[in-house]
Design an enzyme around this catalytic site. Structure first.
Site, PDB file in Angstrom:
ATOM      1  N   ARG A  46      -6.967  13.207  26.804  1.00 25.20           N
ATOM      2  CA  ARG A  46      -6.053  12.097  27.152  1.00 25.20           C
ATOM      3  C   ARG A  46      -6.726  10.726  27.041  1.00 25.20           C
ATOM      4  NH1 ARG A  46      -4.644  15.802  31.128  1.00 25.20           N
ATOM      5  NH2 ARG A  46      -2.673  16.844  30.677  1.00 25.20           N
ATOM      6  N   LYS A  54      -3.668  -0.212  16.910  1.00 27.97           N
ATOM      7  CA  LYS A  54      -2.748   0.776  16.338  1.00 27.97           C
ATOM      8  C   LYS A  54      -3.581   1.889  15.729  1.00 27.97           C
ATOM      9  CE  LYS A  54       1.256  -1.804  14.723  1.00 27.97           C
ATOM     10  NZ  LYS A  54       1.974  -2.073  13.476  1.00 27.97           N
ATOM     11  N   GLU A 111      -4.926  -9.425   2.923  1.00 31.10           N
ATOM     12  CA  GLU A 111      -4.594  -9.590   4.354  1.00 31.10           C
ATOM     13  C   GLU A 111      -5.164 -10.916   4.881  1.00 31.10           C
ATOM     14  OE1 GLU A 111      -2.540  -7.567   5.861  1.00 31.10           O
ATOM     15  OE2 GLU A 111      -2.672  -5.639   4.798  1.00 31.10           O
ATOM     16  N   LYS A 124      -5.454 -12.515  14.257  1.00 29.89           N
ATOM     17  CA  LYS A 124      -4.844 -11.227  14.613  1.00 29.89           C
ATOM     18  C   LYS A 124      -4.870 -11.050  16.126  1.00 29.89           C
ATOM     19  CE  LYS A 124      -3.862  -6.581  13.765  1.00 29.89           C
ATOM     20  NZ  LYS A 124      -3.970  -5.396  12.947  1.00 29.89           N
ATOM     21  N   GLU A 161       4.189  -4.586  19.684  1.00 29.64           N
ATOM     22  CA  GLU A 161       5.062  -4.923  18.564  1.00 29.64           C
ATOM     23  C   GLU A 161       6.546  -4.929  18.934  1.00 29.64           C
ATOM     24  OE1 GLU A 161       4.732  -2.405  15.064  1.00 29.64           O
ATOM     25  OE2 GLU A 161       4.478  -4.194  13.866  1.00 29.64           O
ATOM     26  N   ARG A 189       4.613  -9.926  16.998  1.00 36.84           N
ATOM     27  CA  ARG A 189       3.679  -9.159  16.150  1.00 36.84           C
ATOM     28  C   ARG A 189       4.282  -8.881  14.773  1.00 36.84           C
ATOM     29  NH1 ARG A 189      -0.634  -4.577  18.228  1.00 36.84           N
ATOM     30  NH2 ARG A 189      -1.470  -4.070  16.202  1.00 36.84           N
ATOM     31  N   ASN A 218       3.713  -8.702   9.499  1.00 34.39           N
ATOM     32  CA  ASN A 218       4.356  -7.921   8.450  1.00 34.39           C
ATOM     33  C   ASN A 218       4.700  -8.750   7.210  1.00 34.39           C
ATOM     34  OD1 ASN A 218       4.750  -5.211   8.441  1.00 34.39           O
ATOM     35  ND2 ASN A 218       6.969  -5.371   8.673  1.00 34.39           N
ATOM     36  N   HIS A 276       4.798  -7.282   3.773  1.00 30.44           N
ATOM     37  CA  HIS A 276       4.755  -5.828   3.899  1.00 30.44           C
ATOM     38  C   HIS A 276       6.107  -5.162   3.645  1.00 30.44           C
ATOM     39  CE1 HIS A 276       0.829  -6.710   5.413  1.00 30.44           C
ATOM     40  NE2 HIS A 276       0.557  -5.449   5.656  1.00 30.44           N
ATOM     41  N   HIS A 289       5.556  -2.299   1.193  1.00 28.29           N
ATOM     42  CA  HIS A 289       5.728  -0.869   1.488  1.00 28.29           C
ATOM     43  C   HIS A 289       6.674  -0.214   0.477  1.00 28.29           C
ATOM     44  CE1 HIS A 289       4.536  -1.578   5.972  1.00 28.29           C
ATOM     45  NE2 HIS A 289       3.493  -1.282   5.227  1.00 28.29           N
ATOM     46  N   HIS A 340      -2.905  -0.725  -0.888  1.00 27.47           N
ATOM     47  CA  HIS A 340      -2.097  -1.441   0.092  1.00 27.47           C
ATOM     48  C   HIS A 340      -2.127  -2.966  -0.096  1.00 27.47           C
ATOM     49  CE1 HIS A 340      -0.102  -2.275   3.852  1.00 27.47           C
ATOM     50  NE2 HIS A 340      -1.120  -3.030   4.240  1.00 27.47           N
TER      51      HIS A 340
HETATM   52  P1  NAD Z   1     -10.398   3.364   3.364  1.00 28.10           P
HETATM   53  O1  NAD Z   1     -10.793   3.634   4.751  1.00 28.10           O
HETATM   54  O2  NAD Z   1      -9.920   4.504   2.554  1.00 28.10           O
HETATM   55  O3  NAD Z   1     -11.607   2.647   2.627  1.00 28.10           O
HETATM   56  C1  NAD Z   1     -11.484   2.339   1.261  1.00 28.10           C
HETATM   57  C2  NAD Z   1     -12.625   2.942   0.430  1.00 28.10           C
HETATM   58  O4  NAD Z   1     -13.775   2.127   0.613  1.00 28.10           O
HETATM   59  C3  NAD Z   1     -13.028   4.359   0.834  1.00 28.10           C
HETATM   60  O5  NAD Z   1     -13.292   5.093  -0.325  1.00 28.10           O
HETATM   61  C4  NAD Z   1     -14.332   4.146   1.623  1.00 28.10           C
HETATM   62  O6  NAD Z   1     -15.209   5.249   1.497  1.00 28.10           O
HETATM   63  C5  NAD Z   1     -14.895   2.919   0.963  1.00 28.10           C
HETATM   64  N1  NAD Z   1     -15.738   2.079   1.808  1.00 28.10           N
HETATM   65  C6  NAD Z   1     -15.436   1.564   3.016  1.00 28.10           C
HETATM   66  N2  NAD Z   1     -16.418   0.760   3.426  1.00 28.10           N
HETATM   67  C7  NAD Z   1     -17.368   0.769   2.469  1.00 28.10           C
HETATM   68  C8  NAD Z   1     -18.610   0.103   2.303  1.00 28.10           C
HETATM   69  N3  NAD Z   1     -19.072  -0.766   3.208  1.00 28.10           N
HETATM   70  N4  NAD Z   1     -19.338   0.350   1.187  1.00 28.10           N
HETATM   71  C9  NAD Z   1     -18.848   1.200   0.224  1.00 28.10           C
HETATM   72  N5  NAD Z   1     -17.686   1.831   0.311  1.00 28.10           N
HETATM   73  C10 NAD Z   1     -16.940   1.609   1.424  1.00 28.10           C
HETATM   74  O7  NAD Z   1      -9.237   2.266   3.283  1.00 28.10           O
HETATM   75  P2  NAD Z   1      -9.051   0.821   3.936  1.00 28.10           P
HETATM   76  O8  NAD Z   1      -8.466  -0.011   2.864  1.00 28.10           O
HETATM   77  O9  NAD Z   1     -10.273   0.362   4.631  1.00 28.10           O
HETATM   78  O10 NAD Z   1      -7.940   1.104   5.037  1.00 28.10           O
HETATM   79  C11 NAD Z   1      -6.672   1.593   4.692  1.00 28.10           C
HETATM   80  C12 NAD Z   1      -6.109   2.346   5.868  1.00 28.10           C
HETATM   81  O11 NAD Z   1      -5.982   1.439   6.968  1.00 28.10           O
HETATM   82  C13 NAD Z   1      -4.728   2.912   5.617  1.00 28.10           C
HETATM   83  O12 NAD Z   1      -4.683   4.236   6.073  1.00 28.10           O
HETATM   84  C14 NAD Z   1      -3.808   2.040   6.463  1.00 28.10           C
HETATM   85  O13 NAD Z   1      -2.678   2.719   6.938  1.00 28.10           O
HETATM   86  C15 NAD Z   1      -4.726   1.629   7.586  1.00 28.10           C
HETATM   87  N6  NAD Z   1      -4.350   0.374   8.256  1.00 28.10           N
HETATM   88  C16 NAD Z   1      -4.247   0.396   9.598  1.00 28.10           C
HETATM   89  C17 NAD Z   1      -3.934  -0.764  10.284  1.00 28.10           C
HETATM   90  C18 NAD Z   1      -3.876  -0.749  11.775  1.00 28.10           C
HETATM   91  O14 NAD Z   1      -3.452  -1.744  12.377  1.00 28.10           O
HETATM   92  N7  NAD Z   1      -4.297   0.307  12.397  1.00 28.10           N
HETATM   93  C19 NAD Z   1      -3.726  -1.956   9.579  1.00 28.10           C
HETATM   94  C20 NAD Z   1      -3.857  -1.941   8.198  1.00 28.10           C
HETATM   95  C21 NAD Z   1      -4.174  -0.763   7.537  1.00 28.10           C
HETATM   96 ZN    ZN Z   2      -1.345  -4.552   5.706  1.00 29.26          ZN
END
Ligand code: NAD
Ligand code: ZN
Length: 360
Positions: free
Chosen positions: A121, A143, A185, A227, A237, A241, A245, A248, A252, A265
């Site tokens: 939990r 999130k 972003e 942020k 949200e 918040r 978006n 987005h 999306h 993305h």
């Molecule tokens: P990711 O975590 O897949 O990273 C992208 C790639 O970069 C991966 O292959 C990873 O291995 C590589 N990588 C990361 N850091 C590295 C580094 N320092 N050196 C070399 N390689 C590196 O993707 P992302 O773009 O970081 O995140 C996308 C995810 O985030 C999605 O699942 C999305 O839904 C989520 N997201 C969440 C929120 C939230 O508020 N929680 C907001 C935006 C996006």
């Molecule tokens: Zn985004």
């Protein structure tokens, strides 16, 4: 070291930003007042680059730390992988005061955060984001989620980390395309909240693309500040918040229409921001010059503004399938000016389709 504080009703936390912050992981963990046992979750790419060293640093500082890596990429963000992580936590006998550390991009942050929120939990959770997108966006705000075969991020929670530790040095190994994704972003923050910051981005585009650490530190700091400011006003949200978006809604739809396989993305959001700016212009809310300035910086940061693979009618239908659509009404985030947005849920269909025609 630069600190950004996120002030929330129940618990506040700090975002520490600098080059080489991760070398001080042991000191930071000591201030967290958590048990000595720590599970560090990463993906194999980031784990090989930084995970082993991080665990060694923690062990040197007296912690019992273990690294668990999952395959890189979005397909690791699911309940099966979460189950593997619960099994690991149970095997390690992690109790409620043991921390889970996410070391990686947004996939690792969202997945580990989901596991930290639900295991026993809820156990203390620390974010060490390594991609630009994770540093400026997903690690801040609480999130956490995994995907369901029928949609992204459908199983999740709001669960705030105890601390976010951002090491700008990590960005030195980040592939360029992932850097550009994060920059979409960053541009978004300038567009929704801070014209001066947007100008800073335009004036420092060369240094940003060259990954100059002082300039990256500044853009990460200001993005986190914006942020945090938004999340502080609306943690779960229900109102403001929604401005995060911006870009987005169309973004999306583009991701879904191309099966998440053509644009990542940030690229989809870049096209979506251009589309939202065009809608704003057609409604007489912002000038053509504002639209052009946005388009210019997106192209400068190697981001797309057109999605020629997509059809207008398909995109239009997909807009209504977004999980943020309530009562069949889309809440559009539209531009008045750079740094100033408005929420609007009554955009005529012909104006939306006109903009979709311009971006496809
Ligand atoms: P990711 O975590 O897949 O990273 C992208 C790639 O970069 C991966 O292959 C990873 O291995 C590589 N990588 C990361 N850091 C590295 C580094 N320092 N050196 C070399 N390689 C590196 O993707 P992302 O773009 O970081 O995140 C996308 C995810 O985030 C999605 O699942 C999305 O839904 C989520 N997201 C969440 C929120 C939230 O508020 N929680 C907001 C935006 C996006
Ligand atoms: Zn985004």
């Amino acid at each position: 070291m630069v600190n950004v504080k996120v002030n929330l009703e129940k618990r506040s936390y700090n975002i520490h930003i600098d080059v080489s912050t991760s070398n001080l992981i042991g000191n930071f963990m000591q201030t967290m007042k958590v048990n000595k046992k720590i599970l560090v979750i990463s993906d194999t790419a980031v784990g090989n680059l930084y995970g082993i060293q991080m665990v060694e640093l923690l062990i040197k500082d007296g912690f019992i730390a273990e690294l668990y890596c999952v395959p890189p990429g979005e397909h690791s963000k699911n309940l099966d992988v979460a189950m593997e992580l619960y099994t690991k936590a149970i095997t390690l006998e992690l109790d409620r005061n043991c921390a889970i550390v996410a070391l990686g991009g947004g996939v690792i942050g969202d997945l580990s955060g989901f596991v930290a929120a639900t295991y026993l939990r809820g156990v203390p959770f620390i974010q060490i984001p390594t991609s630009l997108l994770a540093q400026v966006d997903s690690s801040v705000g609480g999130k956490v989620a995994v995907n369901h075969p029928m949609g992204k991020n459908l199983i999740g929670a709001f669960y705030q980390p105890r601390m976010v530790l951002i090491d700008i040095n990590f960005l030195s190994t980040l592939p360029n395309r992932e850097l550009y994704t994060g920059l979409a972003e960053v541009i978004k923050y300038g567009m929704i909240a801070d014209k001066k910051f947007f100008t800073y981005l335009c004036d420092h585009s060369r240094q940003i693309l060259d990954k100059r650490p002082d300039v990256l530190t500044e853009i990460v700091r200001r993005s986190c500040e914006i942020k945090a400011w938004v999340v502080e006003q609306d943690e779960c949200e229900s109102s403001i918040r929604a401005i995060l978006n911006f870009g987005h809604t169309i973004g999306h739809a583009i991701e879904a229409d191309t099966n998440f396989s053509v644009y990542n993305h940030g690229e989809a959001v870049a096209i979506g921001m251009y589309g939202a700016a065009l809608i704003s212009n057609h409604l007489g809310m912002c000038s053509k010059a504002t639209v052009d300035v946005l388009k210019h910086i997106l192209l400068q940061f190697n981001l797309p503004v057109y999605a020629p693979e997509c059809g207008i009618e398909d995109l239009f239908k997909l807009l209504y399938r977004d999980k943020k659509v309530l009562d069949n009404k889309i809440t559009w985030v539209l531009l008045n000016d750079i740094g100033e947005v408005n929420l609007c849920n009554q955009v005529p269909e012909n104006i939306v389709k006109l903009a979709l025609a311009e971006i496809t």
